[in-house]
Structures are given as C-alpha cells and as structure tokens.
Design a protein around this motif. Sequence first.
Motif, PDB file in Angstrom:
ATOM      1  N   GLY A 172       8.003  24.124 -28.850  1.00 46.10           N
ATOM      2  CA  GLY A 172       7.450  23.874 -27.586  1.00 46.10           C
ATOM      3  C   GLY A 172       8.327  22.671 -26.761  1.00 46.10           C
ATOM      4  N   VAL A 173       7.893  22.463 -25.605  1.00 43.26           N
ATOM      5  CA  VAL A 173       8.313  21.329 -24.799  1.00 43.26           C
ATOM      6  C   VAL A 173       7.282  20.327 -24.745  1.00 43.26           C
ATOM      7  CG1 VAL A 173       9.344  20.393 -22.724  1.00 43.26           C
ATOM      8  CG2 VAL A 173       9.918  22.523 -23.469  1.00 43.26           C
ATOM      9  N   SER A 174       7.468  18.889 -25.252  1.00 44.08           N
ATOM     10  CA  SER A 174       6.610  17.934 -25.287  1.00 44.08           C
ATOM     11  C   SER A 174       7.137  16.947 -24.324  1.00 44.08           C
ATOM     12  CB  SER A 174       6.380  17.425 -26.546  1.00 44.08           C
ATOM     13  OG  SER A 174       5.971  18.271 -27.481  1.00 44.08           O
ATOM     14  N   GLN A 175       6.365  16.057 -23.701  1.00 46.74           N
ATOM     15  CA  GLN A 175       6.736  15.263 -22.678  1.00 46.74           C
ATOM     16  C   GLN A 175       5.558  13.763 -22.741  1.00 46.74           C
ATOM     17  OE1 GLN A 175       6.103  16.577 -18.752  1.00 46.74           O
ATOM     18  NE2 GLN A 175       6.358  14.834 -17.711  1.00 46.74           N
ATOM     19  N   GLY A 176       6.452  12.735 -22.752  1.00 45.41           N
ATOM     20  CA  GLY A 176       5.823  11.383 -22.734  1.00 45.41           C
ATOM     21  C   GLY A 176       5.876  10.318 -21.353  1.00 45.41           C
ATOM     22  N   PHE A 177       5.143   9.490 -21.128  1.00 49.53           N
ATOM     23  CA  PHE A 177       5.494   8.925 -19.989  1.00 49.53           C
ATOM     24  C   PHE A 177       4.937   7.562 -20.151  1.00 49.53           C
ATOM     25  CE2 PHE A 177       1.135   9.829 -18.862  1.00 49.53           C
ATOM     26  CZ  PHE A 177       0.522   8.554 -18.396  1.00 49.53           C
ATOM     27  N   LEU A 178       5.413   6.293 -19.339  1.00 45.05           N
ATOM     28  CA  LEU A 178       5.113   4.880 -19.432  1.00 45.05           C
ATOM     29  C   LEU A 178       5.254   4.585 -17.768  1.00 45.05           C
ATOM     30  CD1 LEU A 178       6.749   3.244 -22.336  1.00 45.05           C
ATOM     31  CD2 LEU A 178       4.619   3.754 -22.138  1.00 45.05           C
ATOM     32  N   LYS A 179       4.060   3.823 -17.390  1.00 43.49           N
ATOM     33  CA  LYS A 179       3.862   3.545 -15.995  1.00 43.49           C
ATOM     34  C   LYS A 179       3.580   2.161 -15.875  1.00 43.49           C
ATOM     35  CE  LYS A 179       1.760   4.865 -11.406  1.00 43.49           C
ATOM     36  NZ  LYS A 179       1.158   5.828 -10.928  1.00 43.49           N
ATOM     37  N   ALA A 180       4.145   1.444 -14.917  1.00 39.84           N
ATOM     38  CA  ALA A 180       3.650  -0.157 -14.583  1.00 39.84           C
ATOM     39  C   ALA A 180       3.325  -0.001 -12.983  1.00 39.84           C
ATOM     40  CB  ALA A 180       4.521  -0.953 -15.065  1.00 39.84           C
ATOM     41  N   SER A 181       2.335  -0.991 -12.751  1.00 39.56           N
ATOM     42  CA  SER A 181       2.228  -1.168 -11.187  1.00 39.56           C
ATOM     43  C   SER A 181       1.559  -2.548 -10.862  1.00 39.56           C
ATOM     44  CB  SER A 181       1.607   0.115 -10.481  1.00 39.56           C
ATOM     45  OG  SER A 181       0.093   0.213 -11.070  1.00 39.56           O
ATOM     46  N   MET A 182       1.937  -2.686  -9.581  1.00 42.40           N
ATOM     47  CA  MET A 182       1.093  -4.036  -9.138  1.00 42.40           C
ATOM     48  C   MET A 182       0.632  -3.907  -7.676  1.00 42.40           C
ATOM     49  SD  MET A 182       2.675  -7.961  -9.045  1.00 42.40           S
ATOM     50  CE  MET A 182       2.840  -8.047 -10.680  1.00 42.40           C
ATOM     51  N   THR A 183      -0.562  -4.209  -7.503  1.00 42.71           N
ATOM     52  CA  THR A 183      -1.208  -3.951  -6.102  1.00 42.71           C
ATOM     53  C   THR A 183      -1.582  -5.289  -5.510  1.00 42.71           C
ATOM     54  OG1 THR A 183      -2.472  -2.096  -6.758  1.00 42.71           O
ATOM     55  CG2 THR A 183      -3.280  -2.864  -4.949  1.00 42.71           C
ATOM     56  N   PHE A 184      -1.132  -5.328  -4.225  1.00 35.40           N
ATOM     57  CA  PHE A 184      -1.252  -6.563  -3.117  1.00 35.40           C
ATOM     58  C   PHE A 184      -2.122  -6.173  -2.044  1.00 35.40           C
ATOM     59  CE2 PHE A 184       3.071  -6.993  -5.213  1.00 35.40           C
ATOM     60  CZ  PHE A 184       3.130  -8.082  -5.793  1.00 35.40           C
ATOM     61  N   ALA A 185      -3.365  -7.267  -1.784  1.00 38.90           N
ATOM     62  CA  ALA A 185      -4.210  -6.791  -0.365  1.00 38.90           C
ATOM     63  C   ALA A 185      -3.516  -7.529   0.719  1.00 38.90           C
ATOM     64  CB  ALA A 185      -5.496  -7.277  -1.084  1.00 38.90           C
ATOM     65  N   VAL A 186      -3.522  -7.042   1.541  1.00 39.52           N
ATOM     66  CA  VAL A 186      -3.103  -7.614   3.002  1.00 39.52           C
ATOM     67  C   VAL A 186      -4.472  -7.642   3.795  1.00 39.52           C
ATOM     68  CG1 VAL A 186      -1.715  -7.468   5.238  1.00 39.52           C
ATOM     69  CG2 VAL A 186      -1.011  -6.446   2.739  1.00 39.52           C
ATOM     70  N   PRO A 187      -4.809  -9.180   4.168  1.00 35.66           N
ATOM     71  CA  PRO A 187      -5.794  -9.225   5.076  1.00 35.66           C
ATOM     72  C   PRO A 187      -5.876  -8.810   6.344  1.00 35.66           C
ATOM     73  CG  PRO A 187      -5.071 -11.455   4.004  1.00 35.66           C
ATOM     74  CD  PRO A 187      -3.968 -10.229   3.798  1.00 35.66           C
ATOM     75  N   LEU A 188      -6.897  -8.080   6.914  1.00 33.15           N
ATOM     76  CA  LEU A 188      -7.044  -7.662   8.106  1.00 33.15           C
ATOM     77  C   LEU A 188      -8.165  -8.165   8.781  1.00 33.15           C
ATOM     78  CD1 LEU A 188      -6.686  -3.724   7.093  1.00 33.15           C
ATOM     79  CD2 LEU A 188      -5.097  -5.233   7.977  1.00 33.15           C
ATOM     80  N   SER A 189      -8.273  -8.156  10.260  1.00 37.24           N
ATOM     81  CA  SER A 189      -9.072  -8.779  11.095  1.00 37.24           C
ATOM     82  C   SER A 189     -10.361  -8.361  10.831  1.00 37.24           C
ATOM     83  CB  SER A 189      -8.718  -8.553  12.573  1.00 37.24           C
ATOM     84  OG  SER A 189      -8.670  -7.131  13.081  1.00 37.24           O
ATOM     85  N   ASN A 190     -10.661  -7.195  10.580  1.00 33.49           N
ATOM     86  CA  ASN A 190     -11.978  -6.398  10.233  1.00 33.49           C
ATOM     87  C   ASN A 190     -12.120  -6.513   8.622  1.00 33.49           C
ATOM     88  OD1 ASN A 190     -14.218  -5.241   9.565  1.00 33.49           O
ATOM     89  ND2 ASN A 190     -13.812  -3.238  11.058  1.00 33.49           N
TER      90      ASN A 190
END
Length: 408
Positions: A172-190
């Motif tokens: 069969g076909v096997s599959q793996g993954f690795l992931k990295a992310s970073m989240t930034f918040a942007v201030p809003l008037s509300n």
Amino acid sequence: MNLHLPGGPPAKTFGQRVRICFPILLLTLVFTHSAAAERAVPLILQTDGEVLDGFDLAEPLILRDTGAGEFAADSILTPQPQGQGTEGEPRELGSGHSDIAPDPADIRREPADPLDIFDEPDHPAFAGPDVGPGSGVQTQCIAEVPVRRYKNQAIQKIAFSGGWLQAFGSGGVSQGFLKASMTFAVPLSNPDDVFAITPSFRADRFQAPSGFDLPENVYDTGVELFYQKVFNPRLSFIGIFQPAIRSDFTTSDDALRLFGVAMLMWDCRPETLTMSLGAIYLGRADIGVLPIAGLTWTPHSRFRMDLKFPESRLSWRIAKDGSASETWSYLSAGFGGNTWAVTRQSGQTDLLSTRDLRCMIGVQQIVEGGGGWFAETGIAFARSIEYQNTGSDQSLDPGVLLQAGWAY
C-alpha cells in the motif's frame, strides 16, 4: 396505676409528661424556624447556563426569596451601594466574598465564539436547608469560569503538528506530514471583531511501491487571513482566505492554489444552539465549492455536538483546572486530502490529488491563552489518488492514521 418511690413524690403519668413537654417542644420549633428564616445561607449550585425559576444562570446571580412564592434576582456583576442589594436589602455573598460588586468594566468578556466553553462546579459546595419559595433562604449561584483562548499580545499562537498514515498491507501507499504555523493578531476598532494572519509551512512524504507514479515529497506553504465580524450578540460572520503554493518544488504550473470560507452563524439559543450556513472552496483539482451547513449544540458545558458538512465532531470534557486548562475527548468524521502541482516520472507536469474519508478519536487539552496539545488516531478509508491531465484515478488500501500536535 400510679407508682410511688419511697422518700419521693409520686411519679407523673404519661399524660402529665406530654402536657409538660409539648409546650416546650413547640416553643423550641418556633424559635428554630424563626432563626433559620432570618439568616441567609449561601449555596453554590451547578448552573450549566440553565434556567432556575425563570432566571438565566449564565452569569452570577443572588436569588432572594420575596416571601410571595417567587424569587427576585440580583446580579453580582451589577454595581450596588456597599452593603446594599436591590431595594436596599443587605447583600450576603457568603464567606470569602466582598459585599461590593465588581465594576463591569473590570470583567472581560470574550467575543462570541462557537468554540467557547465554560466550566461549572461539580457539586454543591454547601449543604443547607431546602431551597424554595417561602423558605427565606438566599441562594448564591457562581458562574462558570472560561478558559481564555487568546493572548494579550501580537503573537497569538505558535503550533507544530505531524502525523503518519500507515496503509494496511505491504503493497500500500503510506503518507506522513509535518506542519508549522504562527498566528498574529491585528487590532481592530471593534474589540468584538477578530482579524488574524497565519503563515504556515507543511511537508508531506509518500512511501509507495515502485509501481506508483508518485513524488517522494510535496509541500504546502501559504498565508491564511482570518476575519470574524460580530453584527450583534446572535449573528456573526467568519471569512477565511488563504493563497498558497502547493507543489513538489519542481514546477510552478498551477502551483498557486486558493482556499476560502464564507460562513454566517446564528445563535438560535445563546450558548446552547448555533446554526451555520456558508460555502468552502478547498482549492483542489478534484473537488469544487462545497456547502457548509449544520448546527452546534451545547446542552451543557461538558458536551458539545458539531453536526456539520463536510466535517462533524462530538466532544465531551473529561477534566478541567479552573480557568487554567480543560481537557476534551472527541470523535470526528470527515474527509482528507489535497492537491499539488508535480512533475511526473515522464517529465510531464500535472496536478496530483489525494482523497480519503476518515473517522478519528482523540484527546485535546486547551490551556489559558489558546495553546495546548492534541493526539488522535483513527481509520482512513475510500482512499484514492488522481492525476488531472490523464484523468487516471487509482484506489488505495485503507490505513490507520496517527496525528499529534502542540501549540503555544
């Protein structure tokens, strides 16, 4: 018959004893009932956002017996003069509480969030007299303490995750993954509106027999833009847009893929029942635009049911540490896969799409600030790979899937 003891008065009959003891017993009961009716006994009840005698217990309340067979409610979130409650009555919040209600400005409320979860006491903390109309007992209900899911800074989250799908059988076909992310918040008037930017990078690796025309590695790198608009306490909008490069980094033909979500959410019953309707575009060659429809039901703070297309989840809370963290277990069902621009063994560029259905069981812990970890396992079935230019579609063996991740 009367019995006489030598050197003492005659013994009293049973009737004489009753006539002497009954007035004393009656006076004792009256005095005890009067004293109990005058004192306020604090009692912590499990609220779960339910309604008790017509009052919504989603926030802390002081329930006072009016003596007319009804309860009156004083919110401890509403400022009152020191030592006074509604109609000038003393406010008895119980041991360890100040009689000065906090300023609502000091109480931070999070914006409407379908994932918002609350805690409640497990059992009554005090045992006291019966509570009901005419009992004269004042009841203090303590609201649930939420786990804050955001940070007071620009960087909201740094996340890492990985997984492996092992095919059944040696061919069969096997599959793996690795992931990295970073989240930034942007201030809003509300302050109720949310805007966030999340750059991410993911690498997938295929393990396949020589008979399969598959690249060894494919990649997905892009930037996600998230926006939430709150129109009113019941109606909100969520929009997601992500341009990304998905390829094996050997070709740029059709490597730019777009992902998008547009969804309206309506709280039919605040904090209990939410309906959602919208559309999702996955940016895949094998699947076009899909509808999003479903509902989220939270009968109490320990259970949550998300019945949605294209993915559903049942969650129940198994542990909670005040406002510091909470741990959930869950069952989920949905589909997986992606599309990448690749160069085939013949040298021709093409679009490779993978597809599967999966059922998962997992555990997730959420800590204050929005971080935490998760681990899950399940079965992936109805697997297939497809090349767009040739139109070839090849079925794959099912497999077992393991995934885990951690976030700050």
